[in-house]
Scaffold this motif. Structure first.
Motif, mmCIF file in Angstrom:
data_model
loop_
_atom_site.group_PDB
_atom_site.id
_atom_site.type_symbol
_atom_site.label_atom_id
_atom_site.label_comp_id
_atom_site.label_asym_id
_atom_site.label_seq_id
_atom_site.Cartn_x
_atom_site.Cartn_y
_atom_site.Cartn_z
ATOM 1 N N LEU A 246 44.684 85.685 80.109
ATOM 2 C CA LEU A 246 45.462 86.879 79.783
ATOM 3 C C LEU A 246 46.815 86.487 79.196
ATOM 4 O O LEU A 246 47.327 87.144 78.293
ATOM 5 C CB LEU A 246 45.655 87.744 81.033
ATOM 6 C CG LEU A 246 44.405 88.452 81.556
ATOM 7 C CD1 LEU A 246 44.690 89.143 82.887
ATOM 8 C CD2 LEU A 246 43.890 89.471 80.536
ATOM 9 N N ALA A 247 47.398 85.403 79.722
ATOM 10 C CA ALA A 247 48.673 84.907 79.175
ATOM 11 C C ALA A 247 48.499 84.506 77.714
ATOM 12 O O ALA A 247 49.372 84.767 76.875
ATOM 13 C CB ALA A 247 49.176 83.731 80.003
ATOM 14 N N GLU A 248 47.369 83.856 77.403
ATOM 15 C CA GLU A 248 47.099 83.437 76.017
ATOM 16 C C GLU A 248 46.942 84.644 75.096
ATOM 17 O O GLU A 248 47.170 84.539 73.886
ATOM 18 C CB GLU A 248 45.836 82.573 75.985
ATOM 19 C CG GLU A 248 46.007 81.232 76.706
ATOM 20 C CD GLU A 248 44.701 80.465 76.850
ATOM 21 O OE1 GLU A 248 43.638 81.058 76.537
ATOM 22 O OE2 GLU A 248 44.734 79.301 77.286
ATOM 23 N N LEU A 249 46.549 85.786 75.658
ATOM 24 C CA LEU A 249 46.418 87.018 74.863
ATOM 25 C C LEU A 249 47.740 87.779 74.770
ATOM 26 O O LEU A 249 47.791 88.861 74.174
ATOM 27 C CB LEU A 249 45.350 87.921 75.487
ATOM 28 C CG LEU A 249 43.907 87.404 75.397
ATOM 29 C CD1 LEU A 249 42.979 88.276 76.221
ATOM 30 C CD2 LEU A 249 43.447 87.359 73.942
ATOM 31 N N TRP B 276 53.145 81.118 80.894
ATOM 32 C CA TRP B 276 53.922 82.155 80.214
ATOM 33 C C TRP B 276 55.211 81.576 79.624
ATOM 34 O O TRP B 276 56.073 82.301 79.182
ATOM 35 C CB TRP B 276 54.271 83.289 81.183
ATOM 36 C CG TRP B 276 53.116 84.200 81.463
ATOM 37 C CD1 TRP B 276 52.832 85.374 80.824
ATOM 38 C CD2 TRP B 276 52.080 84.023 82.429
ATOM 39 N NE1 TRP B 276 51.681 85.939 81.344
ATOM 40 C CE2 TRP B 276 51.198 85.123 82.331
ATOM 41 C CE3 TRP B 276 51.801 83.027 83.366
ATOM 42 C CZ2 TRP B 276 50.066 85.256 83.132
ATOM 43 C CZ3 TRP B 276 50.677 83.153 84.168
ATOM 44 C CH2 TRP B 276 49.823 84.257 84.037
ATOM 45 N N GLY B 277 55.318 80.235 79.680
ATOM 46 C CA GLY B 277 56.493 79.564 79.145
ATOM 47 C C GLY B 277 57.747 79.891 79.909
ATOM 48 O O GLY B 277 58.837 79.968 79.334
ATOM 49 N N ALA B 278 57.609 80.118 81.206
ATOM 50 C CA ALA B 278 58.762 80.504 82.023
ATOM 51 C C ALA B 278 58.612 79.921 83.418
ATOM 52 O O ALA B 278 57.602 79.284 83.751
ATOM 53 C CB ALA B 278 58.881 82.024 82.090
ATOM 54 N N THR B 279 59.624 80.136 84.231
ATOM 55 C CA THR B 279 59.595 79.768 85.640
ATOM 56 C C THR B 279 59.494 81.043 86.460
ATOM 57 O O THR B 279 60.207 82.013 86.187
ATOM 58 C CB THR B 279 60.868 78.996 86.038
ATOM 59 O OG1 THR B 279 60.967 77.822 85.239
ATOM 60 C CG2 THR B 279 60.824 78.605 87.508
ATOM 61 N N GLU C 172 54.576 75.923 89.106
ATOM 62 C CA GLU C 172 53.707 75.898 87.927
ATOM 63 C C GLU C 172 53.037 77.241 87.654
ATOM 64 O O GLU C 172 52.399 77.410 86.604
ATOM 65 C CB GLU C 172 52.619 74.832 88.105
ATOM 66 C CG GLU C 172 53.142 73.416 88.254
ATOM 67 C CD GLU C 172 52.003 72.436 88.480
ATOM 68 O OE1 GLU C 172 50.854 72.783 88.146
ATOM 69 O OE2 GLU C 172 52.252 71.342 89.005
ATOM 70 N N MET C 173 53.154 78.177 88.586
ATOM 71 C CA MET C 173 52.389 79.414 88.473
ATOM 72 C C MET C 173 52.731 80.219 87.220
ATOM 73 O O MET C 173 51.910 80.979 86.739
ATOM 74 C CB MET C 173 52.601 80.278 89.726
ATOM 75 C CG MET C 173 52.170 79.610 91.029
ATOM 76 S SD MET C 173 50.423 79.130 91.070
ATOM 77 C CE MET C 173 49.620 80.721 91.155
ATOM 78 N N ALA C 174 53.956 80.066 86.704
ATOM 79 C CA ALA C 174 54.359 80.836 85.518
ATOM 80 C C ALA C 174 54.441 79.980 84.261
ATOM 81 O O ALA C 174 54.861 80.459 83.217
ATOM 82 C CB ALA C 174 55.711 81.512 85.767
#
Length: 250
Positions: A146-149, A106-109, A101-103
């Motif tokens: 930060l991912a949301e930005l 960011w919509g990724a694995t 779940e850590m990534a």
């Protein structure tokens, strides 16, 4: 004490005691005929090794620590590691999360390389299976924002790696120049007539804990106080450099 007595008193198996002797962490016993006898120095040193092992330190790292620990002070240092281990300096409880779940934000694995970086930076502790224990959930929430930005996962990992490296250097300075120095000063003055292996008394324990309780927020707060000033200075310097180079990174 026999080796069995030592094992019973410390909770360390006879096998591990002998292994610590083989590796040089623990001195050999005094021989009385064919019987090996252990004293208070063995007891204190073994308690310290046990406590450090429980905190996750490897044998090589423990060996380096023991070299710098004054002879006869094993019991004191064991007591200190017990009083201030695990969670004394932490300000929030850890949380568990699946590595997969850590990534997700960011919509990724997470790639194997990214997982490896997470496992090594010291902020995440492997638990079982694919789960990790996040030692700073607040920092993980900052990463999500930060991912949301639109900041990439690799950039966030770069920032975390730099953050850990520099804060670890600051923490090491605090530990060596402040905390350990205070421990040494507070434990060297034993009661008159006490032998070298005597442990510190209840008054000294209470005094040490009270002093460290006051120092803890000061050490943590000093980082918070200095960083905004340094951040502004580095931002100003960065803008000036970019203007001089026409907006290109150097």
């Amino acid at each position: 004490m026999t080796v069995e007595d030592l094992a019973n008193q410390t909770g360390v198996s006879v096998r591990n005691i002998r292994a610590y002797q083989t590796t040089g962490l623990l001195p050999p016993p005094r021989l009385q005929g064919r019987l090996g006898l252990y004293g208070q120095e063995h007891l204190g040193k073994l308690e310290l090794i046990r406590d450090l092992r429980q905190q996750g330190f490897g044998l090589e790292a423990i060996g380096g620590m023991l070299v710098n620990t004054p002879d006869g002070a094993w019991s004191e240092y064991s007591l200190v590691t017990h009083l201030f281990s695990k969670s004394f300096f932490t300000v929030e409880p850890s949380q568990r999360k699946a590595m997969a779940e850590m990534a997700s934000h960011w919509g990724a694995t997470a790639s194997p390389a990214q997982k490896e970086r997470l496992a090594k930076n010291g902020l995440y502790r492997p638990v079982e299976g694919d789960e990790v224990e996040m030692l700073s959930p607040s920092l993980e929430r900052i990463g999500i924002q930060l991912a949301e930005l639109g900041v990439s996962l690799d950039t966030v990992l770069d920032l975390q790696d730099d953050l850990v490296r520099h804060t670890r250097a600051i923490a090491k300075t605090y530990v060596e120049q402040l905390f350990l120095d205070l421990i040494q000063r507070m434990t060297k003055d034993k009661a008159p007539g006490a032998d070298a292996s005597a442990t510190i008394d209840a008054r000294q324990i209470a005094q040490m804990h009270a002093v460290f309780e006051r120092l803890r927020p000061l050490a943590i707060g000093s980082i918070t106080a200095a960083f905004p000033v340094v951040l502004q200075q580095e931002f100003d310097n960065g803008i000036k450099k970019r203007l001089k180079t026409g907006g290109k990174k150097r």
